[in-house]
Design an enzyme around this catalytic site. Structure first.
Site, PDB file in Angstrom:
ATOM      1  N   ASN A 110       0.823  -1.268   0.008  1.00  0.00           N
ATOM      2  CA  ASN A 110       0.097   0.070   0.106  1.00  0.00           C
ATOM      3  C   ASN A 110       0.743   1.210  -0.063  1.00  0.00           C
ATOM      4  OD1 ASN A 110      -2.742   1.414   0.030  1.00  0.00           O
ATOM      5  ND2 ASN A 110      -2.077   1.763   2.095  1.00  0.00           N
ATOM      6  N   THR A 155     -28.953  34.981 -22.745  1.00  0.00           N
ATOM      7  CA  THR A 155     -29.346  34.138 -21.565  1.00  0.00           C
ATOM      8  C   THR A 155     -30.653  33.575 -21.710  1.00  0.00           C
ATOM      9  OG1 THR A 155     -30.624  36.154 -20.847  1.00  0.00           O
ATOM     10  CG2 THR A 155     -28.302  36.131 -20.084  1.00  0.00           C
ATOM     11  N   HIS A 156     -30.866  32.405 -21.095  1.00  0.00           N
ATOM     12  CA  HIS A 156     -32.061  31.499 -21.299  1.00  0.00           C
ATOM     13  C   HIS A 156     -32.060  31.248 -22.890  1.00  0.00           C
ATOM     14  CE1 HIS A 156     -33.526  32.336 -17.491  1.00  0.00           C
ATOM     15  NE2 HIS A 156     -33.016  33.524 -17.582  1.00  0.00           N
ATOM     16  N   SER A 278     -21.129  12.106 -42.594  1.00  0.00           N
ATOM     17  CA  SER A 278     -22.199  11.065 -42.411  1.00  0.00           C
ATOM     18  C   SER A 278     -22.077   9.806 -43.439  1.00  0.00           C
ATOM     19  CB  SER A 278     -23.524  11.822 -42.462  1.00  0.00           C
ATOM     20  OG  SER A 278     -24.807  10.904 -42.847  1.00  0.00           O
ATOM     21  N   LYS A 284     -22.967  16.373 -44.903  1.00  0.00           N
ATOM     22  CA  LYS A 284     -22.875  16.725 -43.525  1.00  0.00           C
ATOM     23  C   LYS A 284     -21.334  16.844 -43.344  1.00  0.00           C
ATOM     24  CE  LYS A 284     -25.164  16.938 -40.592  1.00  0.00           C
ATOM     25  NZ  LYS A 284     -25.615  15.752 -39.882  1.00  0.00           N
ATOM     26  N   ASN A 286     -19.574  17.076 -39.720  1.00  0.00           N
ATOM     27  CA  ASN A 286     -19.878  17.086 -38.191  1.00  0.00           C
ATOM     28  C   ASN A 286     -18.816  17.423 -37.463  1.00  0.00           C
ATOM     29  OD1 ASN A 286     -22.383  16.319 -39.228  1.00  0.00           O
ATOM     30  ND2 ASN A 286     -21.732  14.023 -39.235  1.00  0.00           N
ATOM     31  N   GLU A 291     -18.203  17.200 -29.974  1.00  0.00           N
ATOM     32  CA  GLU A 291     -19.322  16.469 -29.393  1.00  0.00           C
ATOM     33  C   GLU A 291     -18.960  15.547 -28.315  1.00  0.00           C
ATOM     34  OE1 GLU A 291     -22.746  16.328 -32.704  1.00  0.00           O
ATOM     35  OE2 GLU A 291     -21.137  14.921 -32.880  1.00  0.00           O
ATOM     36  N   TYR A 318      -5.747   0.165   5.443  1.00  0.00           N
ATOM     37  CA  TYR A 318      -5.961  -0.214   4.090  1.00  0.00           C
ATOM     38  C   TYR A 318      -7.297  -1.236   3.773  1.00  0.00           C
ATOM     39  CZ  TYR A 318      -5.355  -2.372  -0.433  1.00  0.00           C
ATOM     40  OH  TYR A 318      -5.477  -2.822  -1.725  1.00  0.00           O
TER      41      TYR A 318
END
Length: 452
Positions: A110, A155-156, A278, A284, A286, A291, A318
């Site tokens: 340990n 905002t929002h 894609s 496409k 991407n 992401e 431990y």
């Protein structure tokens, strides 16, 4: 293979597999850290007279050779050896004989795991801090280039007030600077050597804990030996918590770029070489990497929760539960470093559509400005707010740059003090560079000292 706890009986294979296979695979990442610890342990045993010079010379030479094997990728623990500590000790005994059996005097596995993880944490925190500051520098460069490029502030998810690309980009640069405070706290926690805690309860030996701490580049020993043992997982969790804060900022930046590069916004463009496609839709492009930054932030947050849940309620001393905090630390460190590189790359290649941004700065963005103008003339703000609310879309749109410059209080779009931000980044880089020098010089001296 001999186990360090071997007492002459064989363990049931299913139990051995369950306890050891995953841990052994992870320990391949900790091989050099364990070798550094053993080099320091051997020197300390020589210093206190538990190894003679010849024994230490044989051990030191064998460990140095194992470091070369590790660098070449040949030092990996087998499941039957359970962990890297056993692999190294078995190899040591095979090479130097009886002297190799003395290396474990006054330490437990340990102790070794604690030490390896703290060295790993320090090494990775140094790399992550540098990557975070490099990313902050890239975002600052974007802010400088577009300090006076107007854009809507939201905002929002609705248009709110006038903003700028400079404010937006600099906000993330400063967020990463704030994150360095958490990195520093995690580094300080892990900058304490646990070696010599001797399975949490000390040992009736004159162990020189300050000496091994110095050899390994730690600021100090972790004083109370039971505190050191109880901190297993806690120090690692502090690292992952700091990384989670970074990932939160990276995720928010990635989400902004994903949103602002849609055709509906079209504020920013990304070169096609940073985009995947894609398999079905030919048109496409991407932003898959961003992401994944967004998703991997969730992974790191979950890893933090996993670690804390594992630690909660354990008794002192431990417990094998601690093994389950190793994988989250290693995974989080990898994910954060990779994500910082991705964000830095995208920030350096981001193209800003100034015309589109200016066109999006429509009249309603100046409703608050009009209310504040009335307040400046003596109308109570709440009355001014009500008066403007019914005609928000009818406001006069002044020159956008003039409006940006009018926001001149500290930290607003007209007073970003980008040179001050640059100075903060530079100061942080110097601090982390000094930490790296101290750490690397200590390890270089430890590894470089020839036993001959």
């Amino acid at each position: 293979m001999a186990k360090l706890w071997s007492k002459g009986y064989e363990i049931e294979p299913l139990v051995e597999q369950y306890e050891s296979a995953r841990n052994a695979a992870l320990d391949a990442e900790l091989a050099r850290h364990d070798l550094w610890g053993s080099l320091a342990q051997a020197r300390m045993l020589r210093k206190i007279g538990l190894l003679d010079v010849a024994e230490w010379a044989a051990i030191d030479g064998a460990l140095q050779r194992l470091l070369h094997e590790e660098k070449a990728g040949f030092l990996r623990p087998a499941t039957t050896e359970e962990d890297i500590h056993t692999t190294i000790e078995n190899r040591l005994v095979a090479v130097v004989g009886e002297a190799g059996k003395k290396i474990h005097t006054g330490r437990s596995r340990n102790d070794q795991a604690l030490l390896d993880l703290r060295l790993y944490a320090k090494e990775n925190l140094l790399a992550i801090a540098e990557a975070a500051l490099d990313t902050a520098s890239g975002l600052l460069a974007l802010a400088r280039q577009h300090e006076w490029t107007p854009m809507p502030g939201y905002t929002h998810m609705q248009r709110a007030m006038l903003s700028s690309v400079g404010l937006w980009a600099a906000a993330y640069a400063e967020a990463l600077l704030d994150d360095c405070v958490a990195l520093e706290a995690a580094y300080t926690l892990n900058d304490q050597s646990p070696l010599g805690s001797a399975a949490a309860y000390g040992a009736p030996l004159p162990l020189d804990r300050a000496y091994v701490a110095e050899l390994l580049g730690f600021a100090r020993p972790h004083h109370n030996v039971l505190t050191a043992a109880n901190a297993r997982g806690k120090g690692e969790a502090a690292v992952v918590q700091a990384l989670a804060l970074i990932m939160l900022d990276l995720s928010k930046w990635a989400q902004d770029v994903l949103l602002y590069t849609t055709r509906e916004y079209d504020f920013f463009h990304v070169p096609q070489e940073l985009c995947s496609g894609s398999s079905m839709m030919p048109q496409k492009r991407n932003l898959g990497a961003l992401e994944l930054v967004r998703a991997r932030a969730q992974t790191v947050i979950a890893l933090q929760g996993q670690m804390l849940a594992t630690l909660a309620g354990l008794p002192s001393g431990y417990n094998m539960d601690f093994q389950e905090t190793k994988a989250p630390l290693i995974e989080a460190a990898h994910l954060c470093q990779e994500s910082l590189k991705i964000v830095s790359l995208f920030a350096s290649r981001l193209e800003v559509d100034e015309q589109r941004l200016q066109a999006a700065c429509t009249a309603e963005l100046f409703a608050t400005d009009r209310a504040l103008d009335l307040a400046r003339q003596g109308t109570p703000f709440r009355d001014a707010y009500v008066a403007v609310a019914t005609t928000a879309a009818d406001q006069q749109q002044a020159d956008l740059i003039t409006q940006l410059r009018a926001r001149a209080h500290e930290g607003a779009p007209g007073a970003l003090d980008l040179e001050g931000v640059a100075a903060r980044i530079s100061a942080e880089q110097n601090v982390w560079a000094a930490r790296r020098r101290h750490f690397e010089q200590a390890i270089a001296a430890l590894v470089g000292e020839s036993s001959t």
